[in-house]
Motif scaffolding. Structure first.
Motif, mmCIF file in Angstrom:
data_model
loop_
_atom_site.group_PDB
_atom_site.id
_atom_site.type_symbol
_atom_site.label_atom_id
_atom_site.label_comp_id
_atom_site.label_asym_id
_atom_site.label_seq_id
_atom_site.Cartn_x
_atom_site.Cartn_y
_atom_site.Cartn_z
ATOM 1 N N MET A 9 0.836 -1.204 0.000
ATOM 2 C CA MET A 9 0.000 0.000 0.000
ATOM 3 C C MET A 9 0.865 1.244 0.000
ATOM 4 O O MET A 9 0.615 2.209 -0.734
ATOM 5 C CB MET A 9 -0.919 -0.010 1.213
ATOM 6 C CG MET A 9 -2.033 -1.066 1.140
ATOM 7 S SD MET A 9 -2.983 -1.167 2.666
ATOM 8 C CE MET A 9 -3.691 0.475 2.734
ATOM 9 N N VAL A 10 1.942 1.249 0.806
ATOM 10 C CA VAL A 10 2.842 2.404 0.861
ATOM 11 C C VAL A 10 3.514 2.610 -0.490
ATOM 12 O O VAL A 10 3.620 3.723 -1.007
ATOM 13 C CB VAL A 10 3.902 2.208 1.967
ATOM 14 C CG1 VAL A 10 4.975 3.279 1.859
ATOM 15 C CG2 VAL A 10 3.245 2.258 3.331
ATOM 16 N N SER A 11 3.945 1.472 -1.094
ATOM 17 C CA SER A 11 4.587 1.563 -2.397
ATOM 18 C C SER A 11 3.644 2.166 -3.431
ATOM 19 O O SER A 11 4.030 3.009 -4.229
ATOM 20 C CB SER A 11 5.052 0.173 -2.843
ATOM 21 O OG SER A 11 5.578 0.220 -4.144
ATOM 22 N N ALA A 12 2.382 1.747 -3.383
ATOM 23 C CA ALA A 12 1.401 2.258 -4.344
ATOM 24 C C ALA A 12 1.162 3.747 -4.144
ATOM 25 O O ALA A 12 1.021 4.504 -5.108
ATOM 26 C CB ALA A 12 0.099 1.486 -4.217
ATOM 27 N N VAL A 13 1.138 4.178 -2.878
ATOM 28 C CA VAL A 13 0.921 5.594 -2.585
ATOM 29 C C VAL A 13 2.085 6.429 -3.107
ATOM 30 O O VAL A 13 1.909 7.520 -3.644
ATOM 31 C CB VAL A 13 0.732 5.800 -1.065
ATOM 32 C CG1 VAL A 13 0.778 7.283 -0.730
ATOM 33 C CG2 VAL A 13 -0.577 5.194 -0.623
ATOM 34 N N ASN A 14 3.338 5.895 -2.960
ATOM 35 C CA ASN A 14 4.522 6.657 -3.350
ATOM 36 C C ASN A 14 4.806 6.611 -4.850
ATOM 37 O O ASN A 14 5.648 7.349 -5.339
ATOM 38 C CB ASN A 14 5.756 6.128 -2.607
ATOM 39 C CG ASN A 14 5.714 6.479 -1.126
ATOM 40 O OD1 ASN A 14 5.026 7.415 -0.738
ATOM 41 N ND2 ASN A 14 6.442 5.733 -0.309
ATOM 42 N N ALA A 15 4.142 5.708 -5.559
ATOM 43 C CA ALA A 15 4.414 5.576 -6.988
ATOM 44 C C ALA A 15 4.065 6.872 -7.711
ATOM 45 O O ALA A 15 2.990 7.443 -7.506
ATOM 46 C CB ALA A 15 3.620 4.414 -7.569
ATOM 47 N N ALA A 16 5.001 7.338 -8.536
ATOM 48 C CA ALA A 16 4.788 8.569 -9.296
ATOM 49 C C ALA A 16 4.513 8.222 -10.751
ATOM 50 O O ALA A 16 5.078 7.270 -11.304
ATOM 51 C CB ALA A 16 6.011 9.466 -9.190
ATOM 52 N N ALA A 17 3.646 9.004 -11.365
ATOM 53 C CA ALA A 17 3.371 8.814 -12.785
ATOM 54 C C ALA A 17 4.562 9.292 -13.607
ATOM 55 O O ALA A 17 5.231 10.261 -13.249
ATOM 56 C CB ALA A 17 2.121 9.590 -13.183
ATOM 57 N N PRO A 18 4.881 8.634 -14.709
ATOM 58 C CA PRO A 18 5.956 9.112 -15.582
ATOM 59 C C PRO A 18 5.640 10.503 -16.107
ATOM 60 O O PRO A 18 4.471 10.895 -16.197
ATOM 61 C CB PRO A 18 5.982 8.091 -16.718
ATOM 62 C CG PRO A 18 5.258 6.901 -16.192
ATOM 63 C CD PRO A 18 4.246 7.414 -15.219
ATOM 64 N N GLY A 331 8.380 12.564 -7.439
ATOM 65 C CA GLY A 331 7.484 11.949 -6.470
ATOM 66 C C GLY A 331 8.189 11.160 -5.395
ATOM 67 O O GLY A 331 7.541 10.386 -4.670
ATOM 68 N N GLY A 332 9.509 11.325 -5.280
ATOM 69 C CA GLY A 332 10.257 10.521 -4.327
ATOM 70 C C GLY A 332 10.275 9.048 -4.687
ATOM 71 O O GLY A 332 10.633 8.203 -3.860
ATOM 72 N N ASP A 333 9.902 8.724 -5.905
ATOM 73 C CA ASP A 333 9.749 7.338 -6.347
ATOM 74 C C ASP A 333 11.102 6.783 -6.811
ATOM 75 O O ASP A 333 11.744 7.358 -7.695
ATOM 76 C CB ASP A 333 8.745 7.294 -7.500
ATOM 77 C CG ASP A 333 8.325 5.878 -7.869
ATOM 78 O OD1 ASP A 333 9.087 4.938 -7.589
ATOM 79 O OD2 ASP A 333 7.229 5.728 -8.451
ATOM 80 N N TRP A 350 16.497 9.027 -14.708
ATOM 81 C CA TRP A 350 16.220 9.926 -13.590
ATOM 82 C C TRP A 350 15.284 11.023 -14.084
ATOM 83 O O TRP A 350 15.467 11.551 -15.184
ATOM 84 C CB TRP A 350 17.522 10.537 -13.074
ATOM 85 C CG TRP A 350 17.342 11.750 -12.205
ATOM 86 C CD1 TRP A 350 16.626 11.843 -11.048
ATOM 87 C CD2 TRP A 350 17.898 13.056 -12.421
ATOM 88 N NE1 TRP A 350 16.696 13.114 -10.529
ATOM 89 C CE2 TRP A 350 17.472 13.882 -11.356
ATOM 90 C CE3 TRP A 350 18.714 13.615 -13.404
ATOM 91 C CZ2 TRP A 350 17.840 15.235 -11.247
ATOM 92 C CZ3 TRP A 350 19.084 14.948 -13.311
ATOM 93 C CH2 TRP A 350 18.645 15.746 -12.238
ATOM 94 N N ALA A 351 14.278 11.333 -13.284
ATOM 95 C CA ALA A 351 13.347 12.402 -13.631
ATOM 96 C C ALA A 351 13.006 13.204 -12.392
ATOM 97 O O ALA A 351 13.025 12.689 -11.265
ATOM 98 C CB ALA A 351 12.075 11.826 -14.252
ATOM 99 N N THR A 352 12.695 14.476 -12.598
ATOM 100 C CA THR A 352 12.297 15.354 -11.509
ATOM 101 C C THR A 352 10.786 15.578 -11.549
ATOM 102 O O THR A 352 10.096 15.173 -12.482
ATOM 103 C CB THR A 352 13.022 16.711 -11.615
ATOM 104 O OG1 THR A 352 12.583 17.369 -12.815
ATOM 105 C CG2 THR A 352 14.525 16.547 -11.649
ATOM 106 N N ASP A 353 10.303 16.252 -10.516
ATOM 107 C CA ASP A 353 8.885 16.614 -10.481
ATOM 108 C C ASP A 353 8.560 17.607 -11.591
ATOM 109 O O ASP A 353 9.424 18.375 -12.041
ATOM 110 C CB ASP A 353 8.541 17.245 -9.125
ATOM 111 C CG ASP A 353 8.545 16.226 -8.000
ATOM 112 O OD1 ASP A 353 8.063 15.102 -8.214
ATOM 113 O OD2 ASP A 353 9.039 16.558 -6.900
ATOM 114 N N ASP A 354 7.305 17.616 -12.005
ATOM 115 C CA ASP A 354 6.853 18.615 -12.966
ATOM 116 C C ASP A 354 7.126 20.007 -12.416
ATOM 117 O O ASP A 354 6.918 20.283 -11.227
ATOM 118 C CB ASP A 354 5.355 18.464 -13.237
ATOM 119 C CG ASP A 354 5.028 17.208 -14.017
ATOM 120 O OD1 ASP A 354 5.923 16.702 -14.719
ATOM 121 O OD2 ASP A 354 3.884 16.729 -13.930
ATOM 122 N N GLY A 355 7.586 20.892 -13.283
ATOM 123 C CA GLY A 355 7.879 22.253 -12.863
ATOM 124 C C GLY A 355 9.297 22.439 -12.354
ATOM 125 O O GLY A 355 9.757 23.582 -12.216
#
Length: 449
Positions: A9-18, A331-333, A350-355
């Motif tokens: 559940m924690v993993s699913a919450v932390n998952a970030a969209a590409p 997303g800290g993912d 490696w990717a950063t947050d939008d913005g």
């Protein structure tokens, strides 16, 4: 069991969209083509036997007679020296066809080679397929032999007929190369040519006078320092990567006798490699078969010398698997953690947050390491984003810049003097959208002259 469910559940919450794609993006075929990076052009035909670059379509076809033609030699050399695709001149401006066309007798069918029953294009295509090299062909729209050229609609039919033969009889085609030389004032039905290629060879990319690959703008093999894979603006913008074509012998595309002196030296070839592939383009290096129908020994030796240096330089990534931290992770993912650009996997990044369009990654090398080359790649499947960056190293008291650049795109290679450091930082200074970095590497060249 409860603990495992909570972790999921924690993993699913932390998952970030590409990240969403930014701007035009490559087709799967364009992406695969850019990953090949290095191709070989083979100009071969009636010109080979007359010490000329552009003959006028009147040379006697019986003068074409390669005494030891061996397409497998071409492909074996290509494989040995890191070349991934090969483009052969099926017909140059003179109109002489290396294949038995039903629509003209000006070609191999009227030559003594193979008693008029030979098909050089087939032998090249078969050798490429057997050797795992992508096959492509050059078909000149300009035809100085064909009388119908003076009647554009009639010539369009003729040209499509020959194009159909090449698209139908030789197996998979990776690239179709159209040259615009000599065409001033002539109108071609390009749309019908493109439609025919899409129908017969949907995976083939159409280069130069075509919608998929653009000419870099010179025949010196040099891409600009700032290189975008995008052509056009606004809604009309498309993904169209650049190809750098250059002959290995001076300005000669076809073989000339007593011409070894024009063979580029290794320093010049290395510079071309770094300023084409190393600036994010693809290199199409012309190596002309001689009158035997073989790649000349001196040219083969130079190709081997070049690849020996390149492959030795980039065989060991000194940053591979090292500890790494980023100023921002999407997303800290961990799926988008900076370690992904050091794992050797071409599908991770490696990717950063939008913005977040300014960010950095610090690689801890675990102690002093000496390097003089650096590599960076963007995950261009999601578009090209980076506009400015720097590579910095820790000198014990502060960060110092080793190199600075603008665009990255498919690949950037940097050369500099030896640097010894225990930490290196990739600083993305400006990007059009959140950066997506596919690979980062540090290397040490030891064989360069």
């Amino acid at each position: 069991m409860m603990t495992r469910c909570l972790l999921l559940m924690v993993s699913a919450v932390n998952a970030a969209a590409p990240p969403e794609p930014y701007g035009p993006v490559p087709t799967p075929q364009q992406l695969a083509w850019q990953d090949m990076e290095y191709g070989m052009f083979c100009h071969f035909g009636i010109n080979t036997f007359h010490n000329e670059e552009w003959t006028d379509g009147t040379k006697d076809p019986t003068t074409f007679n390669p005494t030891a033609f061996d397409a497998r030699q071409w492909v074996a050399v290509a494989r040995e020296v890191g070349i991934q695709y090969l483009v052969v001149t099926a017909k140059h401006h003179d109109g002489f066809c290396l294949f038995p066309s039903a629509h003209t007798d000006y070609g191999v069918v009227s030559s003594p080679w193979r008693d008029g029953k030979g098909d050089a294009v087939k032998e090249v295509a078969d050798a490429c397929r057997e050797g795992g090299i992508v096959f492509g062909f050059y078909l000149s729209p300009w035809d100085r032999h064909e009388p119908r050229y003076a009647d554009p609609p009639a010539y369009d039919v003729h040209f499509r007929n020959q194009l159909t033969e090449l698209l139908t009889n030789y197996g998979p085609v990776g690239e179709v190369w159209f040259d615009g030389a000599g065409s001033k004032g002539h109108t071609y039905d390009w749309a019908s040519y493109y439609a025919l290629i899409r129908e017969r060879q949907p995976n083939a990319l159409i280069a130069i006078c075509g919608p998929d690959i653009r000419w870099v703008g010179n025949e010196d093999g040099l891409a600009p320092e700032t290189l975008w894979n995008i052509e056009g603006e606004g809604d009309g913008a498309v993904w169209k990567p650049a190809e750098c074509d250059v002959p290995i012998r001076g300005s000669h595309w076809f073989f000339h006798t007593n011409d070894e002196k024009s063979l580029r030296d290794i320093r010049g070839l290395l510079d071309i490699y770094y300023r084409s592939v190393g600036n994010g383009a693809t290199l199409l290096l012309n190596v002309s078969p001689d009158r035997r129908g073989l790649l000349p020994d001196s040219d083969v030796a130079r190709l081997r010398e070049l690849w020996s240096i390149v492959s030795d330089t980039y065989k060991t990534n000194l940053a591979l698997g090292k500890a790494v931290e980023a100023s921002n992770v999407r997303g800290g993912d961990p799926v988008f953690a900076p370690a992904k650009m050091l794992d050797g996997d071409p599908d991770t990044y490696w990717a950063t947050d939008d913005g977040v369009t300014e960010a950095s990654v610090v690689v801890d090398l675990g102690g002093p390491v000496t390097f003089n080359r650096a590599l960076i790649q963007e995950h261009i499947a999601l578009g090209q984003r980076v506009e400015a960056y720097g590579i910095e190293y820790w000198d014990g008291t502060g960060w110092r810049e080793a190199v600075a650049g603008t665009t990255i795109g498919h690949k950037r290679l940097h050369r500099f003097e030896d640097i010894t450091a225990s930490k290196v930082r990739l600083a993305i200074k400006q990007a059009k959208a959140c950066p997506t970095i596919r690979a980062f590497g540090l290397y040490r060249a030891t064989l360069e002259p």
